[in-house]
Write a protein that holds these residues in place. Sequence first.
Motif, PDB file in Angstrom:
ATOM      1  N   ALA A 153     -44.043 -32.521  46.138  1.00 38.18           N
ATOM      2  CA  ALA A 153     -43.456 -31.177  46.133  1.00 38.18           C
ATOM      3  C   ALA A 153     -44.476 -30.112  46.460  1.00 38.18           C
ATOM      4  CB  ALA A 153     -42.808 -30.906  44.772  1.00 38.18           C
ATOM      5  N   GLY A 154     -45.337 -30.389  47.438  1.00 38.87           N
ATOM      6  CA  GLY A 154     -46.283 -29.383  47.899  1.00 38.87           C
ATOM      7  C   GLY A 154     -47.601 -29.372  47.163  1.00 38.87           C
ATOM      8  N   PHE A 155     -47.776 -30.200  46.124  1.00 40.10           N
ATOM      9  CA  PHE A 155     -49.028 -30.245  45.387  1.00 40.10           C
ATOM     10  C   PHE A 155     -49.919 -31.336  45.954  1.00 40.10           C
ATOM     11  CE2 PHE A 155     -46.485 -28.415  41.784  1.00 40.10           C
ATOM     12  CZ  PHE A 155     -47.096 -27.173  41.868  1.00 40.10           C
ATOM     13  N   SER A 156     -51.224 -31.118  45.880  1.00 40.37           N
ATOM     14  CA  SER A 156     -52.174 -32.093  46.382  1.00 40.37           C
ATOM     15  C   SER A 156     -53.116 -32.515  45.275  1.00 40.37           C
ATOM     16  CB  SER A 156     -52.971 -31.501  47.558  1.00 40.37           C
ATOM     17  OG  SER A 156     -52.106 -31.134  48.601  1.00 40.37           O
ATOM     18  N   ASP A 157     -53.797 -33.593  45.516  1.00 42.21           N
ATOM     19  CA  ASP A 157     -54.768 -34.122  44.566  1.00 42.21           C
ATOM     20  C   ASP A 157     -56.029 -33.266  44.652  1.00 42.21           C
ATOM     21  OD1 ASP A 157     -56.518 -35.558  43.073  1.00 42.21           O
ATOM     22  OD2 ASP A 157     -56.779 -37.165  44.542  1.00 42.21           O
ATOM     23  N   THR A 158     -56.072 -32.203  43.863  1.00 38.83           N
ATOM     24  CA  THR A 158     -57.194 -31.267  43.917  1.00 38.83           C
ATOM     25  C   THR A 158     -57.912 -31.141  42.595  1.00 38.83           C
ATOM     26  OG1 THR A 158     -55.727 -29.419  43.358  1.00 38.83           O
ATOM     27  CG2 THR A 158     -56.054 -29.897  45.701  1.00 38.83           C
ATOM     28  N   GLY A 159     -57.538 -31.907  41.577  1.00 41.25           N
ATOM     29  CA  GLY A 159     -58.169 -31.771  40.278  1.00 41.25           C
ATOM     30  C   GLY A 159     -57.675 -30.583  39.483  1.00 41.25           C
ATOM     31  N   ARG A 160     -56.565 -29.976  39.916  1.00 42.24           N
ATOM     32  CA  ARG A 160     -55.994 -28.845  39.185  1.00 42.24           C
ATOM     33  C   ARG A 160     -54.915 -29.328  38.225  1.00 42.24           C
ATOM     34  NH1 ARG A 160     -56.834 -23.719  41.508  1.00 42.24           N
ATOM     35  NH2 ARG A 160     -54.921 -23.017  40.541  1.00 42.24           N
ATOM     36  N   VAL A 161     -54.820 -28.648  37.094  1.00 44.38           N
ATOM     37  CA  VAL A 161     -53.760 -28.953  36.136  1.00 44.38           C
ATOM     38  C   VAL A 161     -52.442 -28.433  36.698  1.00 44.38           C
ATOM     39  CG1 VAL A 161     -52.925 -28.596  33.791  1.00 44.38           C
ATOM     40  CG2 VAL A 161     -55.380 -28.801  34.221  1.00 44.38           C
ATOM     41  N   ARG A 162     -51.409 -29.258  36.650  1.00 45.99           N
ATOM     42  CA  ARG A 162     -50.116 -28.895  37.192  1.00 45.99           C
ATOM     43  C   ARG A 162     -49.131 -28.592  36.067  1.00 45.99           C
ATOM     44  NH1 ARG A 162     -52.060 -27.540  41.894  1.00 45.99           N
ATOM     45  NH2 ARG A 162     -52.930 -29.265  43.078  1.00 45.99           N
ATOM     46  N   ASP A 163     -48.007 -27.974  36.451  1.00 43.30           N
ATOM     47  CA  ASP A 163     -46.992 -27.664  35.447  1.00 43.30           C
ATOM     48  C   ASP A 163     -46.441 -28.929  34.804  1.00 43.30           C
ATOM     49  OD1 ASP A 163     -45.921 -28.309  37.965  1.00 43.30           O
ATOM     50  OD2 ASP A 163     -44.033 -27.301  37.526  1.00 43.30           O
ATOM     51  N   ARG A 164     -46.297 -29.967  35.602  1.00 44.43           N
ATOM     52  CA  ARG A 164     -45.761 -31.215  35.044  1.00 44.43           C
ATOM     53  C   ARG A 164     -46.731 -31.857  34.065  1.00 44.43           C
ATOM     54  NH1 ARG A 164     -46.765 -32.253  40.499  1.00 44.43           N
ATOM     55  NH2 ARG A 164     -48.427 -33.759  40.957  1.00 44.43           N
ATOM     56  N   ASP A 165     -48.033 -31.594  34.230  1.00 43.59           N
ATOM     57  CA  ASP A 165     -49.004 -32.113  33.265  1.00 43.59           C
ATOM     58  C   ASP A 165     -48.809 -31.455  31.901  1.00 43.59           C
ATOM     59  OD1 ASP A 165     -50.043 -33.518  35.429  1.00 43.59           O
ATOM     60  OD2 ASP A 165     -51.522 -31.962  35.881  1.00 43.59           O
ATOM     61  N   LEU A 166     -48.655 -30.124  31.905  1.00 43.66           N
ATOM     62  CA  LEU A 166     -48.432 -29.419  30.640  1.00 43.66           C
ATOM     63  C   LEU A 166     -47.077 -29.780  30.040  1.00 43.66           C
ATOM     64  CD1 LEU A 166     -49.866 -25.820  31.235  1.00 43.66           C
ATOM     65  CD2 LEU A 166     -50.887 -27.729  30.000  1.00 43.66           C
ATOM     66  N   GLN A 167     -46.092 -30.040  30.888  1.00 46.93           N
ATOM     67  CA  GLN A 167     -44.794 -30.474  30.375  1.00 46.93           C
ATOM     68  C   GLN A 167     -44.939 -31.775  29.585  1.00 46.93           C
ATOM     69  OE1 GLN A 167     -42.252 -30.795  33.792  1.00 46.93           O
ATOM     70  NE2 GLN A 167     -42.166 -28.580  34.144  1.00 46.93           N
ATOM     71  N   ARG A 168     -45.696 -32.721  30.138  1.00 43.65           N
ATOM     72  CA  ARG A 168     -45.879 -33.997  29.452  1.00 43.65           C
ATOM     73  C   ARG A 168     -46.699 -33.827  28.183  1.00 43.65           C
ATOM     74  NH1 ARG A 168     -46.214 -39.449  32.794  1.00 43.65           N
ATOM     75  NH2 ARG A 168     -46.067 -40.029  30.592  1.00 43.65           N
ATOM     76  N   VAL A 169     -47.696 -32.952  28.231  1.00 43.37           N
ATOM     77  CA  VAL A 169     -48.511 -32.711  27.033  1.00 43.37           C
ATOM     78  C   VAL A 169     -47.644 -32.154  25.906  1.00 43.37           C
ATOM     79  CG1 VAL A 169     -50.319 -31.230  26.086  1.00 43.37           C
ATOM     80  CG2 VAL A 169     -50.714 -32.444  28.226  1.00 43.37           C
ATOM     81  N   VAL A 170     -46.842 -31.138  26.227  1.00 40.61           N
ATOM     82  CA  VAL A 170     -46.004 -30.512  25.201  1.00 40.61           C
ATOM     83  C   VAL A 170     -44.966 -31.496  24.675  1.00 40.61           C
ATOM     84  CG1 VAL A 170     -44.280 -28.712  24.813  1.00 40.61           C
ATOM     85  CG2 VAL A 170     -46.381 -28.182  26.060  1.00 40.61           C
ATOM     86  N   ASN A 171     -44.304 -32.220  25.564  1.00 42.46           N
ATOM     87  CA  ASN A 171     -43.308 -33.198  25.119  1.00 42.46           C
ATOM     88  C   ASN A 171     -43.949 -34.278  24.258  1.00 42.46           C
ATOM     89  OD1 ASN A 171     -41.201 -31.921  26.435  1.00 42.46           O
ATOM     90  ND2 ASN A 171     -41.481 -33.074  28.330  1.00 42.46           N
ATOM     91  N   GLY A 172     -45.174 -34.690  24.632  1.00 47.46           N
ATOM     92  CA  GLY A 172     -45.865 -35.684  23.825  1.00 47.46           C
ATOM     93  C   GLY A 172     -46.198 -35.178  22.429  1.00 47.46           C
ATOM     94  N   LEU A 173     -46.569 -33.906  22.321  1.00 53.66           N
ATOM     95  CA  LEU A 173     -46.855 -33.333  21.000  1.00 53.66           C
ATOM     96  C   LEU A 173     -45.584 -33.242  20.158  1.00 53.66           C
ATOM     97  CD1 LEU A 173     -49.374 -30.526  22.007  1.00 53.66           C
ATOM     98  CD2 LEU A 173     -49.876 -32.568  20.634  1.00 53.66           C
ATOM     99  N   TRP A 174     -44.477 -32.825  20.774  1.00 56.00           N
ATOM    100  CA  TRP A 174     -43.218 -32.788  20.019  1.00 56.00           C
ATOM    101  C   TRP A 174     -42.866 -34.184  19.503  1.00 56.00           C
ATOM    102  CZ3 TRP A 174     -42.010 -28.347  18.354  1.00 56.00           C
ATOM    103  CH2 TRP A 174     -41.995 -27.192  19.135  1.00 56.00           C
ATOM    104  N   GLN A 175     -42.962 -35.166  20.385  1.00 52.74           N
ATOM    105  CA  GLN A 175     -42.595 -36.520  19.994  1.00 52.74           C
ATOM    106  C   GLN A 175     -43.553 -37.098  18.958  1.00 52.74           C
ATOM    107  OE1 GLN A 175     -42.356 -38.755  23.636  1.00 52.74           O
ATOM    108  NE2 GLN A 175     -40.533 -37.685  24.370  1.00 52.74           N
ATOM    109  N   SER A 176     -44.775 -36.582  18.920  1.00 50.45           N
ATOM    110  CA  SER A 176     -45.757 -37.092  17.959  1.00 50.45           C
ATOM    111  C   SER A 176     -45.658 -36.421  16.603  1.00 50.45           C
ATOM    112  CB  SER A 176     -47.172 -36.909  18.522  1.00 50.45           C
ATOM    113  OG  SER A 176     -47.327 -37.621  19.732  1.00 50.45           O
ATOM    114  N   GLY A 177     -44.743 -35.456  16.457  1.00 50.79           N
ATOM    115  CA  GLY A 177     -44.525 -34.857  15.140  1.00 50.79           C
ATOM    116  C   GLY A 177     -44.897 -33.395  15.032  1.00 50.79           C
ATOM    117  N   ALA A 178     -45.152 -32.719  16.125  1.00 56.79           N
ATOM    118  CA  ALA A 178     -45.485 -31.295  16.065  1.00 56.79           C
ATOM    119  C   ALA A 178     -44.267 -30.501  15.601  1.00 56.79           C
ATOM    120  CB  ALA A 178     -45.964 -30.791  17.416  1.00 56.79           C
ATOM    121  N   GLU A 179     -44.514 -29.508  14.748  1.00 55.51           N
ATOM    122  CA  GLU A 179     -43.441 -28.663  14.241  1.00 55.51           C
ATOM    123  C   GLU A 179     -43.330 -27.353  15.009  1.00 55.51           C
ATOM    124  OE1 GLU A 179     -44.214 -28.133  10.126  1.00 55.51           O
ATOM    125  OE2 GLU A 179     -44.368 -30.280   9.707  1.00 55.51           O
TER     126      GLU A 179
END
Length: 278
Positions: A153-179
């Motif tokens: 979707a227009g993104f390249s392998d540049t070593g930059r943090v992407r929106d989908r990376d933060l989406q997975r981080v946040v979802n992982g924290l919720w699933q791990s018990g974050a309130e």
Amino acid sequence: MSLLTNVMDHSLDDGYAEAAARKRAAGQSGMPKTLRAKLGLASGLVLAALVVTVGAAQARIAAPVVAKEREELIDRINQETESADGLEGEVDSLRTHVGEMQREALKKHGGDKGELVGILSGAVAVHGPGVKLVVDDAKSAQSGGGGGPRESAGFSDTGRVRDRDLQRVVNGLWQSGAEAVSINGQRLTALSAIRAAGDAILVDNRPLVPPYTVLAVGDGQRLSTRFQDSADGLYLHALKENFGIRTSISAQDDVRLPAAPSVIVRTAQPRAEQKGTS
């Protein structure tokens, strides 16, 4: 030094010096000899002096006008700045008032669970033990680039943090018990969206800049361990190993998360049965 000495000693090109010597030998000079030519030269000099004098006079006359317009512009900028500051203060005051009304509504209609509902909805600020996760671009990150395994979707392998990376981080924290979770001070709710606009990451339409500091309230050490062992934690570790994205996570005794700036309350009503239907 020899080059500088040569330039100083021969400041006039040899060709020009030879041409000037030939003119002197022939009795020629650059000054006009006839009366008509001398009058023409004098007229040109007088005209040039007149133009310079008129220009200087006009500039001197226009200087006060320009200074006055500049002062008026500065006054307008100051007035608009004060007006914008006043509006910003009014917005903050209204936002505080709305937050107080939301908390009162939660207490009134939520009963004993009102505080819990406020925490889960993001309507109130919270603090307590939790984790601090920092995600940052790789040191060698550059805009553009070509064709790595993260390209889509227009993104390249540049070593930059992407929106989908933060989406997975946040979802992982919720699933791990974050309130409760926030990114760079932006509180997340059930209606929050993490999207991209070009290379920028937007959280609820507010642009964020790296490094991205994710705070989560929960059982600190247990939350940290569960997240790192989850699929999303392993995904973040793979980003670090394969693309140089910098990450760090630590358990905290007390983290403070602000309330969400605006919480949209949505209610649902049962659909009325239409005649002739069961």
